[in-house]
Write a protein that holds these residues in place. Sequence first.
Motif, mmCIF file in Angstrom:
data_model
loop_
_atom_site.group_PDB
_atom_site.id
_atom_site.type_symbol
_atom_site.label_atom_id
_atom_site.label_comp_id
_atom_site.label_asym_id
_atom_site.label_seq_id
_atom_site.Cartn_x
_atom_site.Cartn_y
_atom_site.Cartn_z
ATOM 1 N N GLN A 103 18.988 24.848 24.904
ATOM 2 C CA GLN A 103 18.592 25.524 25.910
ATOM 3 C C GLN A 103 17.299 24.803 26.494
ATOM 4 O O GLN A 103 17.258 24.614 27.853
ATOM 5 N N GLU A 104 16.507 24.357 25.741
ATOM 6 C CA GLU A 104 15.166 23.810 26.510
ATOM 7 C C GLU A 104 15.607 22.508 27.006
ATOM 8 O O GLU A 104 15.083 21.999 28.065
ATOM 9 N N GLN A 105 16.539 21.730 26.363
ATOM 10 C CA GLN A 105 17.004 20.395 26.896
ATOM 11 C C GLN A 105 17.634 20.544 28.154
ATOM 12 O O GLN A 105 17.302 20.040 29.066
ATOM 13 N N CYS A 106 18.325 21.539 28.230
ATOM 14 C CA CYS A 106 19.249 21.866 29.430
ATOM 15 C C CYS A 106 18.164 22.307 30.601
ATOM 16 O O CYS A 106 18.130 21.537 31.744
ATOM 17 N N ASN A 107 17.084 23.069 30.159
ATOM 18 C CA ASN A 107 16.265 23.551 31.341
ATOM 19 C C ASN A 107 15.367 22.283 31.838
ATOM 20 O O ASN A 107 15.136 22.038 32.782
ATOM 21 N N GLU A 108 14.968 21.400 30.714
ATOM 22 C CA GLU A 108 14.271 20.102 30.955
ATOM 23 C C GLU A 108 14.821 19.371 31.979
ATOM 24 O O GLU A 108 14.538 18.623 33.070
ATOM 25 N N LEU A 109 16.317 18.836 31.489
ATOM 26 C CA LEU A 109 17.084 18.163 32.396
ATOM 27 C C LEU A 109 17.130 18.578 33.816
ATOM 28 O O LEU A 109 17.027 17.866 34.846
ATOM 29 N N LEU A 110 17.535 19.796 33.988
ATOM 30 C CA LEU A 110 17.340 20.584 35.415
ATOM 31 C C LEU A 110 16.446 20.353 36.385
ATOM 32 O O LEU A 110 16.135 20.314 37.355
ATOM 33 N N ARG A 111 15.327 20.721 35.524
ATOM 34 C CA ARG A 111 13.800 20.664 36.093
ATOM 35 C C ARG A 111 13.501 19.262 36.654
ATOM 36 O O ARG A 111 12.999 19.114 37.517
ATOM 37 N N GLU A 112 13.575 18.252 35.726
ATOM 38 C CA GLU A 112 13.410 16.799 36.113
ATOM 39 C C GLU A 112 14.392 16.510 37.211
ATOM 40 O O GLU A 112 13.843 15.838 38.326
ATOM 41 N N HIS A 113 15.475 16.592 37.362
ATOM 42 C CA HIS A 113 16.471 16.428 38.400
ATOM 43 C C HIS A 113 16.267 17.062 39.721
ATOM 44 O O HIS A 113 16.058 16.528 40.756
ATOM 45 N N TYR A 114 16.378 18.329 39.624
ATOM 46 C CA TYR A 114 16.123 19.112 40.666
ATOM 47 C C TYR A 114 14.766 19.511 41.326
ATOM 48 O O TYR A 114 14.458 20.091 42.357
ATOM 49 N N GLN A 115 13.593 19.153 40.443
ATOM 50 C CA GLN A 115 12.234 19.154 40.644
ATOM 51 C C GLN A 115 11.882 20.759 40.924
ATOM 52 O O GLN A 115 11.148 21.193 41.813
ATOM 53 N N ARG A 116 12.545 21.445 40.394
ATOM 54 C CA ARG A 116 12.236 22.985 40.181
ATOM 55 C C ARG A 116 13.086 23.754 38.890
ATOM 56 O O ARG A 116 13.633 23.124 38.411
ATOM 57 N N ASP A 117 12.407 24.942 38.586
ATOM 58 C CA ASP A 117 12.831 25.483 37.545
ATOM 59 C C ASP A 117 14.373 26.071 37.861
ATOM 60 O O ASP A 117 14.420 26.784 38.814
ATOM 61 N N ILE A 118 15.170 25.807 36.857
ATOM 62 C CA ILE A 118 16.581 26.438 37.236
ATOM 63 C C ILE A 118 16.968 27.144 35.597
ATOM 64 O O ILE A 118 17.426 26.178 34.859
ATOM 65 N N PRO A 119 16.561 28.323 35.455
ATOM 66 C CA PRO A 119 16.545 28.733 33.875
ATOM 67 C C PRO A 119 18.292 28.913 33.305
ATOM 68 O O PRO A 119 19.191 29.032 34.020
ATOM 69 N N THR A 120 18.327 28.580 32.110
ATOM 70 C CA THR A 120 19.601 28.564 31.461
ATOM 71 C C THR A 120 19.685 29.386 30.473
ATOM 72 O O THR A 120 18.456 29.844 29.922
ATOM 73 N N LEU A 121 20.771 29.959 30.008
ATOM 74 C CA LEU A 121 20.723 30.835 28.873
ATOM 75 C C LEU A 121 21.958 29.999 28.021
ATOM 76 O O LEU A 121 23.114 29.660 28.556
ATOM 77 N N VAL A 122 21.890 29.716 26.672
ATOM 78 C CA VAL A 122 22.656 29.001 25.849
ATOM 79 C C VAL A 122 23.128 29.939 24.776
ATOM 80 O O VAL A 122 22.391 30.628 24.117
ATOM 81 N N PHE A 123 24.382 30.118 24.769
ATOM 82 C CA PHE A 123 25.138 30.898 23.701
ATOM 83 C C PHE A 123 25.923 30.071 22.776
ATOM 84 O O PHE A 123 26.700 29.270 23.317
ATOM 85 N N THR A 124 26.106 30.481 21.412
ATOM 86 C CA THR A 124 26.762 29.840 20.586
ATOM 87 C C THR A 124 28.420 30.030 20.662
ATOM 88 O O THR A 124 28.730 30.974 21.420
ATOM 89 N N GLN A 125 29.246 29.282 20.070
ATOM 90 C CA GLN A 125 30.742 29.553 20.114
ATOM 91 C C GLN A 125 30.852 31.123 19.311
ATOM 92 O O GLN A 125 31.805 31.707 20.008
ATOM 93 N N GLN A 126 30.247 31.364 18.603
ATOM 94 C CA GLN A 126 30.370 32.549 17.651
ATOM 95 C C GLN A 126 30.104 33.778 18.638
ATOM 96 O O GLN A 126 30.755 34.663 18.865
ATOM 97 N N GLU A 127 29.008 33.877 19.371
ATOM 98 C CA GLU A 127 28.559 34.598 20.403
ATOM 99 C C GLU A 127 29.507 34.797 21.380
ATOM 100 O O GLU A 127 29.733 35.912 21.827
ATOM 101 N N ILE A 128 29.931 33.659 22.020
ATOM 102 C CA ILE A 128 30.965 33.815 23.079
ATOM 103 C C ILE A 128 32.193 34.414 22.615
ATOM 104 O O ILE A 128 32.915 35.480 23.117
#
Length: 180
Positions: free
Chosen positions: A58-83
Amino acid sequence: MMNKYAVFLRGVNVGGVKVLMKDLTQLLEQGGFSEVTTLLASGNAVLNSTVDDPLVVQEQCNELLREHYQRDIPTLVFTQQEIDELAQPFGLPLPEPVEQHHGYLTLCASALDARELGQAIAGLDEPYPYLVTGRAVQWIVAKGTSTTNGVAKLVQAQAKRRVLTTRNHNTMLRIAKILR
């Protein structure tokens, strides 16, 4: 070993935040994730990672999005078991006529957030059926009222102080199918 995750972006394609799913796929692949698949234009992705901690993903995704879009785009990451758990038959009976209602899942950052959201729903003046399932709250909405009924308004207010996002149960079924 590869781990499978579902990634849910919050607030994309609203309020001036435009994230095209083809761009999201490319961004996540360039960020080191593999077998990235997106679903719909509302910020749903499935991916593989060698990382076994969903919070790190989740933090990796948040950082990729923040760097690319120059703003926070929060994510939620769920495991296959949770889904898989959330893709079980919907936990609340849909009122008649069934085709006039949707089962929704509000996904939360933690089980505590989900429980607190459930308590807030229970405290609404008008009673609404809901069910807390792990890090999600299941609720029912009549078609055409997904942003105006009491639970929807409560979720919108809660989203100002928590990371959460809502998806239709049918979307969750499709995501579970992709994960398999």
